[in-house]
Design a protein around this motif. Structure first.
Motif, PDB file in Angstrom:
ATOM      1  N   SER A 119       3.030  -1.503   0.572  1.00 22.14           N
ATOM      2  CA  SER A 119       3.585  -1.557   1.923  1.00 22.14           C
ATOM      3  C   SER A 119       4.778  -0.628   2.097  1.00 22.14           C
ATOM      4  O   SER A 119       5.054  -0.159   3.204  1.00 22.14           O
ATOM      5  N   PHE A 139      -2.293  -7.095   3.637  1.00 25.40           N
ATOM      6  CA  PHE A 139      -2.332  -5.983   2.681  1.00 25.40           C
ATOM      7  C   PHE A 139      -3.310  -6.219   1.531  1.00 25.40           C
ATOM      8  O   PHE A 139      -3.122  -5.712   0.426  1.00 25.40           O
ATOM      9  N   GLY A 177      -2.205  -1.313   6.443  1.00 24.38           N
ATOM     10  CA  GLY A 177      -2.560  -2.514   5.703  1.00 24.38           C
ATOM     11  C   GLY A 177      -3.034  -3.610   6.634  1.00 24.38           C
ATOM     12  O   GLY A 177      -2.431  -3.843   7.687  1.00 24.38           O
ATOM     13  N   ILE A 205       3.045   2.979   2.771  1.00 25.41           N
ATOM     14  CA  ILE A 205       1.798   3.050   3.521  1.00 25.41           C
ATOM     15  C   ILE A 205       1.801   4.222   4.501  1.00 25.41           C
ATOM     16  O   ILE A 205       0.753   4.818   4.801  1.00 25.41           O
TER      17      ILE A 205
END
Length: 286
Positions: free
Chosen positions: A3, A24, A20, A6
């Motif tokens: 995350s 995720f 995500g 990303i």
């Protein structure tokens, strides 16, 4: 964690952005491709039929973790992380910008984690072709995203999205490095030089280092990257016992070629002084 990076990652099929979904557990691209996130926290981003080879085995990864965690290569680690910090500072990147460090062939994440600790607020993308390595890489640092990919098939990150690329004893793809590097960014390579671990070569039969390695790197980089300054030699001695020697060889490509490694190691003295030699080289976009 994935995350944290990303916004940098890209669909390996077409380069589109990823996001995500489902907490995720999957990454989905703008063009509809979906990639499952393994329960260990890494994602495999490979186009078409997937990966062409497996990379380091679980045994090699375990040996790498054992050797590096003992601090034997500390001068190498410090040199790489210091060079990355210098690159970020010279580029004038403010702390709030959260610079992105990409390590290719990141293995267990040992080098990348140290670099992230050195650079406040930096985010890391670690890429390795080995799923065994990725399991450790994903846990190496809270600001590191672990990706399984083959850099020869393309690096699954956005164009001009990376501030620093580090490559430690790993393959290089200059064309892809130039694509993903931001203007003013740098590539930092650490490559073994002639004489590296020479004391172990004859008794153990490990693979030697070619004399023309740096020149070959320069030739491969033509049209994409140019060397910034002269290569910096790094040399230091290590006192290794038999277990450390077995781990060092076990983590290297030589591990695949030496069938009687335990027997050879057993014949060595209880401890040996072994010299590590490498060159740290920095590159910028042409």
């Amino acid at each position: 964690m994935l995350s944290s990076v990303i916004d940098v990652l890209a669909d390996p099929a077409d380069g589109s952005a990823l996001s995500g979904v489902d907490n995720f557990t999957r990454l989905v691209s703008e063009t509809g491709h979906s990639y499952d996130v393994a329960r260990q926290g890494y994602v495999t981003l490979a186009p078409g039929q997937g990966l062409n080879h497996d990379g380091d085995s679980a045994e090699m990864v375990a040996a790498r973790e054992t050797f590096l965690s003992a601090g034997h290569f500390a001068p190498f680690v410090e040199s790489v992380s210091h060079a990355a910090l210098d690159a970020v500072e010279e580029a004038g990147i403010p702390d709030e910008a959260a610079p992105v460090i990409l390590e290719v062939g990141a293995g267990t994440g040992y080098y990348l984690a140290h670099t992230l600790d050195r650079i406040a607020g930096a985010r890391g993308v670690g890429i390795d072709v080995s799923t065994a390595a990725a399991k450790l890489l994903a846990k190496s640092h809270q600001r590191c995203g672990a990706v399984v990919a083959d850099i020869w098939a393309g690096i699954p990150v956005q164009d001009a999205s990376v501030d620093v690329i580090s490559v430690v004893f790993a393959p290089r793809n200059p064309a892809e490095f130039a694509r993903v590097l931001k203007p003013g960014g740098r590539v930092i390579t650490l490559t073994p030089s002639s004489g590296h671990l020479d004391q172990l070569r004859e008794p153990l039969g490990i693979i030697g280092v070619e004399d023309s390695k740096l020149e070959r790197m320069r030739t491969q980089a033509e049209g994409y990257l140019t060397m910034a300054g002269e290569p910096a030699p790094i040399e230091f001695d290590m006192t290794l016992d038999k277990a450390a020697i077995a781990a060092q060889v076990g983590m290297s490509p030589s591990a695949r070629h030496i069938e009687d490694l335990p027997a050879r190691v057993e014949k060595l003295p209880e401890t040996m002084t072994v010299t590590a030699r490498a060159h740290l080289t920095q590159w910028v976009k042409v």
